[in-house]
Design a protein around this motif. Structure first.
Motif, PDB file in Angstrom:
ATOM      1  N   ILE B  38      -3.401  -2.473  -1.290  1.00  0.00           N
ATOM      2  CA  ILE B  38      -2.323  -1.488  -1.272  1.00  0.00           C
ATOM      3  C   ILE B  38      -1.302  -1.893  -2.322  1.00  0.00           C
ATOM      4  O   ILE B  38      -0.780  -3.012  -2.298  1.00  0.00           O
ATOM      5  N   GLU B  39      -1.063  -1.015  -3.264  1.00  0.00           N
ATOM      6  CA  GLU B  39      -0.109  -1.300  -4.328  1.00  0.00           C
ATOM      7  C   GLU B  39       1.012  -0.280  -4.252  1.00  0.00           C
ATOM      8  O   GLU B  39       0.763   0.911  -4.045  1.00  0.00           O
ATOM      9  N   LEU B  40       2.213  -0.735  -4.430  1.00  0.00           N
ATOM     10  CA  LEU B  40       3.348   0.184  -4.404  1.00  0.00           C
ATOM     11  C   LEU B  40       4.533  -0.440  -5.122  1.00  0.00           C
ATOM     12  O   LEU B  40       4.618  -1.647  -5.307  1.00  0.00           O
ATOM     13  N   ASP B  41       5.437   0.438  -5.522  1.00  0.00           N
ATOM     14  CA  ASP B  41       6.732   0.009  -6.045  1.00  0.00           C
ATOM     15  C   ASP B  41       7.735   0.091  -4.908  1.00  0.00           C
ATOM     16  O   ASP B  41       7.761   1.087  -4.185  1.00  0.00           O
ATOM     17  N   VAL B  42       8.530  -0.931  -4.770  1.00  0.00           N
ATOM     18  CA  VAL B  42       9.503  -0.929  -3.678  1.00  0.00           C
ATOM     19  C   VAL B  42      10.820  -1.505  -4.202  1.00  0.00           C
ATOM     20  O   VAL B  42      10.827  -2.417  -5.027  1.00  0.00           O
ATOM     21  N   ASP B  43      11.912  -0.937  -3.728  1.00  0.00           N
ATOM     22  CA  ASP B  43      13.217  -1.441  -4.158  1.00  0.00           C
ATOM     23  C   ASP B  43      13.495  -2.814  -3.566  1.00  0.00           C
ATOM     24  O   ASP B  43      14.037  -3.691  -4.224  1.00  0.00           O
ATOM     25  N   ASP B  47      11.149  -5.910   2.479  1.00  0.00           N
ATOM     26  CA  ASP B  47      10.603  -4.937   3.434  1.00  0.00           C
ATOM     27  C   ASP B  47       9.087  -5.062   3.598  1.00  0.00           C
ATOM     28  O   ASP B  47       8.522  -4.526   4.558  1.00  0.00           O
ATOM     29  N   MET B  51       6.535  -3.677   6.578  1.00  0.00           N
ATOM     30  CA  MET B  51       5.643  -2.535   6.306  1.00  0.00           C
ATOM     31  C   MET B  51       4.212  -2.857   6.724  1.00  0.00           C
ATOM     32  O   MET B  51       3.510  -2.017   7.296  1.00  0.00           O
TER      33      MET B  51
END
Lengths: 73, 73
Positions: B38-43, B47, B51
Motif C-alpha cells: 500500500i503506497e500513499l502520500d500522507v501529511d 498516522d 491506519m
C-alpha cells in the motif's frame, strides 16, 4: 516482488482506501495505490522476471519490481 | 506499507502460487507468501501505524511494516 497497478490504470482498491481513511479521521492522504507483495525463496533468481510476466503480475495493467536478497542461512 | 500474512497463518494465495509455478516450469521455489503493498502520500506519517491497525491490515492475521520516504518535490 512488488506488483503495482500501472499509473493511469484504474486502482479501485486504492480509491476505496483513499475514501475510507478520511471517514476514520485520517486527513491529508492522497495518491493511494494498493498492489501486491510476493515473497518467495527461489534457487535461480534469474527466473523471477519470467515468473512475474507469466503468473504473478498482469503485464497489461500492472508493473512489477524485483528485489532480491542473499539467502539467509 | 507492506502487509504480510503472519507466519503460521494460512496463506492460500501463497500456496496457490507455490503450486502453480512448478506447473509453469519454474522449479526450486519455496516459502511463497503473498501480501499487500500500500503506497500513499500522507501529511502526517505518525498516522500510518493507526491506519494500518484500523483499516489497512487485519492485526489478527497480518503483520505490517511501515516504510517512509521524504516527500518528493
Amino acid at each position: 516482488m512488488l506488483v503495482r497497478p500501472k499509473s493511469g490504470i484504474l486502482d479501485p482498491q486504492g480509491k476505496a482506501v483513499e475514501r475510507a481513511l478520511p471517514a476514520l479521521g485520517f486527513d491529508g492522504v492522497a495518491n493511494v495505490h494498493v498492489g501486491r507483495l510476493i515473497e518467495l525463496d527461489v534457487d535461480d533468481p534469474t527466473d523471477l522476471e519470467a515468473m512475474c510476466e507469466k503468473l504473478l503480475a498482469n503485464p497489461l495493467i500492472e508493473e512489477y519490481e524485483i528485489q532480491t536478497e542473499p539467502a539467509a542461512e
